[in-house]
Design an enzyme around this catalytic site. Structure first.
Site, PDB file in Angstrom:
ATOM      1  N   ASP A 123      70.221  46.840  84.681  1.00  0.00           N
ATOM      2  CA  ASP A 123      71.621  47.214  84.469  1.00  0.00           C
ATOM      3  C   ASP A 123      71.786  48.507  83.680  1.00  0.00           C
ATOM      4  O   ASP A 123      72.803  49.176  83.795  1.00  0.00           O
ATOM      5  CB  ASP A 123      72.418  46.056  83.842  1.00  0.00           C
ATOM      6  N   ASN A 136      59.500  43.114  82.551  1.00  0.00           N
ATOM      7  CA  ASN A 136      60.682  42.352  82.154  1.00  0.00           C
ATOM      8  C   ASN A 136      61.313  41.700  83.377  1.00  0.00           C
ATOM      9  O   ASN A 136      61.661  42.390  84.348  1.00  0.00           O
ATOM     10  CB  ASN A 136      61.722  43.248  81.497  1.00  0.00           C
ATOM     11  N   GLU A 137      61.465  40.388  83.307  1.00  0.00           N
ATOM     12  CA  GLU A 137      62.190  39.609  84.316  1.00  0.00           C
ATOM     13  C   GLU A 137      61.768  39.900  85.745  1.00  0.00           C
ATOM     14  O   GLU A 137      62.619  40.107  86.627  1.00  0.00           O
ATOM     15  CB  GLU A 137      63.700  39.819  84.166  1.00  0.00           C
ATOM     16  N   ASN A 160      64.079  35.084  78.465  1.00  0.00           N
ATOM     17  CA  ASN A 160      65.449  35.600  78.413  1.00  0.00           C
ATOM     18  C   ASN A 160      66.367  34.501  78.938  1.00  0.00           C
ATOM     19  O   ASN A 160      66.262  34.128  80.102  1.00  0.00           O
ATOM     20  CB  ASN A 160      65.595  36.841  79.304  1.00  0.00           C
ATOM     21  N   TYR A 183      70.382  32.665  79.135  1.00  0.00           N
ATOM     22  CA  TYR A 183      71.818  32.945  79.017  1.00  0.00           C
ATOM     23  C   TYR A 183      72.671  31.699  79.224  1.00  0.00           C
ATOM     24  O   TYR A 183      73.740  31.782  79.828  1.00  0.00           O
ATOM     25  CB  TYR A 183      72.195  34.067  79.983  1.00  0.00           C
ATOM     26  N   TYR A 225      75.763  33.401  81.657  1.00  0.00           N
ATOM     27  CA  TYR A 225      75.656  33.464  83.118  1.00  0.00           C
ATOM     28  C   TYR A 225      75.705  32.068  83.738  1.00  0.00           C
ATOM     29  O   TYR A 225      76.028  31.923  84.911  1.00  0.00           O
ATOM     30  CB  TYR A 225      74.383  34.203  83.549  1.00  0.00           C
ATOM     31  N   GLU A 269      65.653  37.457  74.884  1.00  0.00           N
ATOM     32  CA  GLU A 269      67.055  37.807  75.170  1.00  0.00           C
ATOM     33  C   GLU A 269      67.880  36.538  75.116  1.00  0.00           C
ATOM     34  O   GLU A 269      67.465  35.506  75.645  1.00  0.00           O
ATOM     35  CB  GLU A 269      67.228  38.420  76.577  1.00  0.00           C
ATOM     36  N   TRP A 329      69.883  39.635  72.530  1.00  0.00           N
ATOM     37  CA  TRP A 329      70.212  40.757  73.407  1.00  0.00           C
ATOM     38  C   TRP A 329      71.628  41.158  73.104  1.00  0.00           C
ATOM     39  O   TRP A 329      72.505  40.338  73.226  1.00  0.00           O
ATOM     40  CB  TRP A 329      70.051  40.342  74.872  1.00  0.00           C
ATOM     41  N   LYS A 358      76.703  43.239  75.144  1.00  0.00           N
ATOM     42  CA  LYS A 358      76.047  42.140  74.428  1.00  0.00           C
ATOM     43  C   LYS A 358      75.533  42.563  73.058  1.00  0.00           C
ATOM     44  O   LYS A 358      74.820  41.828  72.393  1.00  0.00           O
ATOM     45  CB  LYS A 358      74.908  41.561  75.272  1.00  0.00           C
TER      46      LYS A 358
HETATM   47  C1  E9O Z   1      67.852  42.040  81.406  1.00  0.00           C
HETATM   48  C2  E9O Z   1      68.725  42.938  80.583  1.00  0.00           C
HETATM   49  O1  E9O Z   1      68.298  44.261  80.728  1.00  0.00           O
HETATM   50  N1  E9O Z   1      68.351  40.688  81.384  1.00  0.00           N
HETATM   51  C3  E9O Z   1      69.744  40.570  81.822  1.00  0.00           C
HETATM   52  C4  E9O Z   1      70.611  41.362  80.833  1.00  0.00           C
HETATM   53  C5  E9O Z   1      72.124  41.242  81.038  1.00  0.00           C
HETATM   54  O2  E9O Z   1      72.859  41.358  80.063  1.00  0.00           O
HETATM   55  C6  E9O Z   1      70.190  42.807  80.996  1.00  0.00           C
HETATM   56  O3  E9O Z   1      70.981  43.672  80.238  1.00  0.00           O
HETATM   57  O4  E9O Z   1      72.587  41.055  82.121  1.00  0.00           O
HETATM   58  C7  E9O Z   1      70.151  39.162  81.991  1.00  0.00           C
HETATM   59  C8  E9O Z   1      69.593  38.561  83.254  1.00  0.00           C
HETATM   60  C9  E9O Z   1      70.223  37.251  83.485  1.00  0.00           C
HETATM   61  C10 E9O Z   1      69.838  36.625  84.779  1.00  0.00           C
HETATM   62  C11 E9O Z   1      70.559  35.328  84.856  1.00  0.00           C
HETATM   63  C12 E9O Z   1      70.434  34.628  86.119  1.00  0.00           C
HETATM   64  C13 E9O Z   1      71.161  33.351  85.997  1.00  0.00           C
HETATM   65  C14 E9O Z   1      71.125  32.587  87.220  1.00  0.00           C
HETATM   66  C15 E9O Z   1      71.464  31.177  87.083  1.00  0.00           C
END
Ligand code: E9O
Length: 595
Positions: free
Chosen positions: A163, A408-409, A462, A464, A468, A501, A546, A565
Site C-alpha cells: 500500500d 513481508n506478508e 501481522n 487485524y 479488516y 503489525e 502498525w 494506522k
Molecule cells: C502490510 C502493511 O504494509 N500489512 C497490511 C497493512 C495495512 O494497513 C499495510 O500497510 O493494510 C495489512 C494486511 C492485512 C491483510 C488482511 C487480510 C484479511 C483477510 C481476512
C-alpha cells in the site's frame, strides 16, 4: 558493502544538494544518450529526496519511467595514487550512472547502496559530470514486484501489491570518497561473551595487502586490544556490552598497508531458545512499531532532522525496537540505532509476493486489479537471493540488527511458496549464521494453512482482528485473536512469537463517545485488546504495532490521504493511543530496569 567512513586515509566529499532533473521524453536515454550534451530543459531537484512531491507537476508526481539527474563535481586536487569512488546510498528503484557520458555502474534494488571506482575517468582538480538515470518501474522480477497497465489515454499506470506509495528518486546521500590503491573492501565482526569478557572475531578483506592489523578502541577512543592478520579472535577484558536501551560501541580500527578503516561494532549475543528471544542471554521483549521512511514533501528521502526526531518520539513512548518495514533503511538510521541501543528487525524489500498465484483478481486493500501473468517466478527468486545477500553484506556489523526478515506478508500457504522460500532461508543463513531468520506472516495464512514457518526461527504475525475482520466488534476480535495465538503455540511449540503489525486506521481528531472505528478511542481500545491477549501467552515476546506514523499510499477507496494506522500523524503529532501505549511501555521499561 562497507559504509563510507572518514579516516586518515579516506576523504569524503558530499554531492548532495541541487541537481538538474528532467523526465526522459523518449524513454530511450540509456540507448541514444541524448543527455550527453547536458539536460536540455532541466529543473532543480534536491538530493536526497523523492522527486514525486517536490514539484506541482503531475507528470513528475505520477511518472512511470525514467527520470534523469545531472550535476557537475570536481575531482580532488591531490589524488596521487589514491582511488576515487562514487557512491550512492540508494536510488529507487534502479539506476544507471555515467561519468562524462561513460557508463560506470548500474544497480537494481531501490534501497541498497552501490558504488563505482571512477579514478581513471577524472583528472585531479578538474570538473566532471555525473548523470544518473532513475527508473521507478516495478515488474514481476523486481522487489517489490508490480506490473504496468496502460489507461485509456495511453498513460502508463504502475500497479503494485503493497500500500505504501511508490516514491522514487535519489533517496540517500551521494558521496565521493578516496581510498589508497590497496584498501579494505570488507570487514566482518562477530562477537561472543565469555563471562565478563567479550570475544571479538574479525575477518578483513583487503586484496593485495601485505600487512593487516586491527586495534579495538572503546567508546572513549582508548585502545583495549589489538591483533595482526586478516582474521583472528581478540579478547576484550571486562567488556561493555551493547544492550537494548544502552548501546555501547567499540571500533575495530583496521589497518591494511596504507589504509585505515574504522568499523564500529557492539559486543552482544543473540539467540532463540525455548520460545524466548535472548539478547546477551536474557529474554528480550520487543516494544515498538513497523515504520516507513516517509515524510511530507521529501517522501522516502533520508534526513537527519526527521530521523533524530522520530527516535526521540520512540524513546518518549518507551519503545525499544522497530522493524525496517518494508525495505532496508538508510545506513544513517542503523548507525543511530546502534548508538541509541535500539533493536532492529531488518527487512528486505520483498513485500507483496503472491508466490502461488498465476493471474487473478487481486486486491491490495486499495484497488482491485486483474492480471493474467504468472506473478513471482524463479527469476524473482534469484533477485530475492541477491537482495538478501546485499542486505546482509551491508548490515551484518550492526549490533542493533538482531534478526533478518526476508519478506513481508508473502503468500505462504501453498507448496509453491514453500519451494520458493526454502532455498532463500538457506541463503540468509549462509550469509549470516549468527542471527535468526524469519519472514512476516499474513492473516490469510493461519497455522492450519501455513506451509513455510517451520523453515524459520521466529513467528512474526501481522494481525487485524477488529479492523479488516470483526470490524468494530472487539469482543469477537479478541476471541478470534486468542484462538489463533493458541493455534500457533500448539503448532510451533518453542518458537517465539512477535506481533509485527496490528492496529486500526485512525483519523487524528476524530473523537467518538461510542468508540467506533476510525476514532482515536477505537485505536486505544483495539491496541489495548491486543495487548491483553499478548499478556496471556509467554510465547509472545514482542509487540510492534502498525504503524509508527501515518504514511502516504497509492490511491484507493479505503485510504483517506494515506494509511492512517499511525500512532503519530504523518506530521508526527500524537494521537490518543500514543499516550495510552506510552503508559504501558514505560511501565514495562521501568519493570525491566528494576530487575
Ligand atoms: C502490510 C502493511 O504494509 N500489512 C497490511 C497493512 C495495512 O494497513 C499495510 O500497510 O493494510 C495489512 C494486511 C492485512 C491483510 C488482511 C487480510 C484479511 C483477510 C481476512
Amino acid at each position: 558493502m562497507l559504509s563510507v567512513r572518514q579516516s586518515c586515509s579516506r576523504d569524503v566529499y558530499s554531492l548532495d544538494g541541487l541537481w538538474d532533473f528532467q523526465i526522459d521524453p523518449t524513454d530511450l536515454g540509456n540507448t541514444d544518450r541524448w543527455f550527453a550534451t547536458g539536460l536540455p530543459a532541466p529543473r532543480s531537484m534536491p538530493v536526497p529526496a523523492s522527486y514525486n512531491d517536490i514539484t506541482v507537476d503531475n507528470a513528475v508526481h505520477d511518472l512511470v519511467g525514467l527520470a534523469w539527474y545531472q550535476r557537475e563535481a570536481r575531482a580532488p586536487r591531490r589524488l596521487g595514487s589514491y582511488r576515487l569512488i562514487l557512491r550512492f546510498g540508494s536510488v529507487t528503484h534502479s539506476a544507471v550512472v555515467y561519468v562524462d557520458g561513460i557508463e560506470v555502474v548500474r544497480h537494481d534494488g531501490g534501497y541498497l547502496p552501490f558504488e563505482a571506482d571512477i579514478t581513471d575517468l577524472v583528472t585531479p582538480g578538474q570538473p566532471f559530470t555525473v548523470t544518473v538515470s532513475v527508473d521507478n518501474r516495478l515488474s514481476w522480477q523486481t522487489l517489490p514486484p508490480g506490473f504496468i497497465q496502460t489507461d485509456v489515454s495511453g498513460r502508463q499506470v504502475q500497479r503494485y501489491f503493497h500500500d505504501f506509495y511508490n516514491y522514487a528518486g535519489i533517496h540517500r546521500s551521494v558521496l565521493l570518497y578516496t581510498r589508497p590503491p590497496v584498501s579494505v573492501v570488507d570487514v566482518t565482526v562477530t562477537t561472543d561473551l565469555a563471562g565478563e569478557d567479550g570475544l571479538v572475531r574479525y575477518r578483513v578483506e583487503a586484496p593485495g595487502a601485505e600487512q593487516v592489523s586491527v586495534r579495538i578502541l572503546d567508546q572513549a577512543g582508548v585502545a583495549v586490544a589489538e591483533a595482526t592478520g586478516s582474521t583472528g579472535e581478540v579478547r576484550v577484558r571486562q567488556a561493555h556490552r551493547w544492550q537494548p536501551g544502552r548501546g555501547y560501541l567499540y571500533t575495530l580500527e583496521v589497518q591494511a598497508d596504507e589504509d585505515t578503516y574504522p568499523q564500529p561494532f557492539g559486543i552482544r549475543t543473540v539467540e532463540v531458545k525455548d520460545s524466548q528471544f535472548l539478547i546477551n542471554g536474557e529474554p528480550f521483549y520487543f516494544r515498538g512499531y513497523g515504520r516507513h521512511e516517509d515524510n511530507p514533501i521529501r517522501g522516502k528521502a533520508h534526513d537527519d532532522v526527521s530521523m533524530v526526531h522520530d527516535f526521540e518520539l520512540m524513546k518518549w513512548q518507551g519503545a525499544n525496537s522497530f522493524r525496517t518495514s518494508h525495505y532496508p533503511y538508510a545506513e544513517e538510521v542503523l548507525d543511530y540505532a546502534d548508538r541509541e541501543g535500539f533493536v532492529l528487525i531488518d527487512e528486505t524489500a520483498a513485500v507483496g509476493l503472491n508466490v502461488g498465484l498465476t493471474g487473478g483478481l487481486f486486491g491490495n486493500q486499495d484497488q482491485l486489479v486483474t492480471f493474467s501473468e504468472q506473478t513471482v517466478n524463479d527469476r524473482t527468486r534469484d533477485v530475492h537471493a541477491r537482495h538478501i545477500q546485499e542486505l546482509i553484506a551491508r548490515d551484518k556489523n550492526h549490533p542493533s540488527v538482531v534478526m533478518w526478515s526476508i519478506a513481508n506478508e508473502p503468500e505462504s500457504s501453498s507448496e509453491e511458496s514453500r519451494a520458493y522460500f526454502e532455498p532463500l532461508a538457506q541463503v540468509a543463513r549462509a550469509a549470516d549464521p549468527t542471527r535468526p531468520v524469519s519472514y512476516v506472516n499474513v492473516m490469510l495464512s493461519p497455522p492450519h494453512l501455513e506451509k513455510c514457518m517451520d523453515l524459520f526461527d521466529v513467528i512474526m504475525l501481522n494481525r487485524y482482528y477488529g479492523w479488516y475482520v470483526d470490524t468494530g466488534n472487539l469482543a469477537d476480535a479478541e476471541a478470534h485473536l486468542r484462538t489463533e495465538v493458541a493455534g500457533w503455540v500448539q503448532a510451533f511449540p518453542g518458537k517465539p512469537i512477535v506481533f509485527t503489525e496490528y492496529g486500526p486506521d485512525t483519523l487524528s481528531g476524530l473523537r467518538d463517545l461510542f468508540h467506533r472505528p476510525w476514532s482515536e478511542e477505537y485505536q486505544v481500545d483495539m491496541l489495548d485488546m491486543f495487548h491483553r491477549v499478548f499478556d496471556e501467552f509467554d510465547q509472545v515476546v514482542g509487540e510492534q504495532m502498525w504503524n509508527f506514523a501515518d504514511f502516504q499510499t497509492a490511491p484507493g477507496i479505503i485510504r483517506v490521504g494515506g494509511n492512517k494506522k499511525g500512532m503519530f500523524t504523518r506530521e508526527r503529532e500524537p494521537k490518543a493511543a500514543a499516550y495510552a501505549v506510552r503508559q504501558r511501555w514505560q511501565a514495562q521499561a521501568r519493570k525491566e530496569g528494576s530487575r
